[in-house]
Design a protein around this motif. Structure first.
Motif, PDB file in Angstrom:
ATOM      1  N   THR A  95      29.120  45.194  11.586  1.00  0.00           N
ATOM      2  CA  THR A  95      29.593  45.466  12.938  1.00  0.00           C
ATOM      3  C   THR A  95      31.117  45.552  12.918  1.00  0.00           C
ATOM      4  N   TYR A  96      31.663  46.103  13.986  1.00  0.00           N
ATOM      5  CA  TYR A  96      33.124  46.166  14.109  1.00  0.00           C
ATOM      6  C   TYR A  96      33.694  44.748  14.097  1.00  0.00           C
ATOM      7  N   GLY A  97      33.008  43.825  14.759  1.00  0.00           N
ATOM      8  CA  GLY A  97      33.459  42.436  14.794  1.00  0.00           C
ATOM      9  C   GLY A  97      33.435  41.788  13.421  1.00  0.00           C
ATOM     10  N   GLU A  98      32.401  42.059  12.643  1.00  0.00           N
ATOM     11  CA  GLU A  98      32.337  41.510  11.282  1.00  0.00           C
ATOM     12  C   GLU A  98      33.471  42.040  10.419  1.00  0.00           C
ATOM     13  N   LEU A  99      33.789  43.326  10.585  1.00  0.00           N
ATOM     14  CA  LEU A  99      34.908  43.882   9.825  1.00  0.00           C
ATOM     15  C   LEU A  99      36.221  43.244  10.246  1.00  0.00           C
ATOM     16  N   ALA A 100      36.408  43.090  11.560  1.00  0.00           N
ATOM     17  CA  ALA A 100      37.632  42.457  12.059  1.00  0.00           C
ATOM     18  C   ALA A 100      37.765  41.038  11.516  1.00  0.00           C
ATOM     19  N   PRO A 106      39.634  38.211  13.971  1.00  0.00           N
ATOM     20  CA  PRO A 106      38.359  38.366  14.663  1.00  0.00           C
ATOM     21  C   PRO A 106      38.446  39.006  16.050  1.00  0.00           C
ATOM     22  N   THR A 107      39.630  39.072  16.644  1.00  0.00           N
ATOM     23  CA  THR A 107      39.760  39.684  17.967  1.00  0.00           C
ATOM     24  C   THR A 107      40.117  41.171  17.883  1.00  0.00           C
ATOM     25  N   ALA A 108      40.157  41.728  16.691  1.00  0.00           N
ATOM     26  CA  ALA A 108      40.616  43.106  16.507  1.00  0.00           C
ATOM     27  C   ALA A 108      39.482  44.123  16.392  1.00  0.00           C
ATOM     28  N   SER A 109      38.306  43.825  16.931  1.00  0.00           N
ATOM     29  CA  SER A 109      37.185  44.751  16.742  1.00  0.00           C
ATOM     30  C   SER A 109      37.459  46.125  17.355  1.00  0.00           C
TER      31      SER A 109
END
Length: 163
Positions: A95-100, A106-109
């Motif tokens: 997910t975008y969140g996992e990548l961030a 972690p807040t950069a999704s």
């Protein structure tokens, strides 16, 4: 100097672009954020033999990881995201969140999503492997249909399994 060629693929024509002999672009037709044709330089198919061979093997399910020199032009953050995309294993998604989170922010999704959307070397830098927080397909520069087909290809181990 940039040069380009257009090759056929199971996903429609792909435009390959090289700068100083190194792949710097792979674009699908009607791709969002696709640069103007005139920026691709003259046609020259002689530079792209290894890229074509590896793409053919990937589409046949015989290649799981590309081994090509790449020239990725973008901001430092974009290049960091694109490198993280290359670490997502074949057949898997993040997910975008996992990548961030993997990038230590972690807040950069959303920023990860924007960088993902600007990926200049689709398929080889596998931005299609990134999905929404609930696992749903979300934006893809080449279109959601192509994204789904690429994910299906990797899950099935080759394009012939799709038909």
């Amino acid at each position: 100097m940039k040069r380009h060629t257009v090759i056929d693929s199971p996903y429609g024509p792909l435009t390959l672009v090289a700068e100083d002999g190194v792949l710097c672009g792979l674009y699908m037709t009607e791709q969002r954020h696709r640069p103007a044709e005139e920026t691709f330089g003259p046609r020259d198919a002689t530079l792209f033999g290894a890229t074509e061979e590896q793409l053919e093997a990937y589409f046949a399910g015989e290649l799981k990881e590309f081994a090509l020199p790449l020239s990725l032009h973008g901001t430092p953050f974009q290049r960091t995201v694109w490198e993280a995309l290359r670490q997502i294993p074949y057949g898997e998604t993040r997910t975008y969140g996992e990548l961030a989170e993997a990038l230590g922010n972690p807040t950069a999704s959303r920023a990860v999503g924007l960088a993902n959307g600007r990926n200049p070397i689709g398929i080889i830098v596998p931005c299609h492997r990134v999905v929404g927080a609930n696992g749903s397909l979300t934006g893809y520069g080449g279109g959601l249909d192509r994204k789904q087909r690429l994910l299906n290809l990797e899950r099935a181990g080759g394009v012939t399994a799709l038909f």
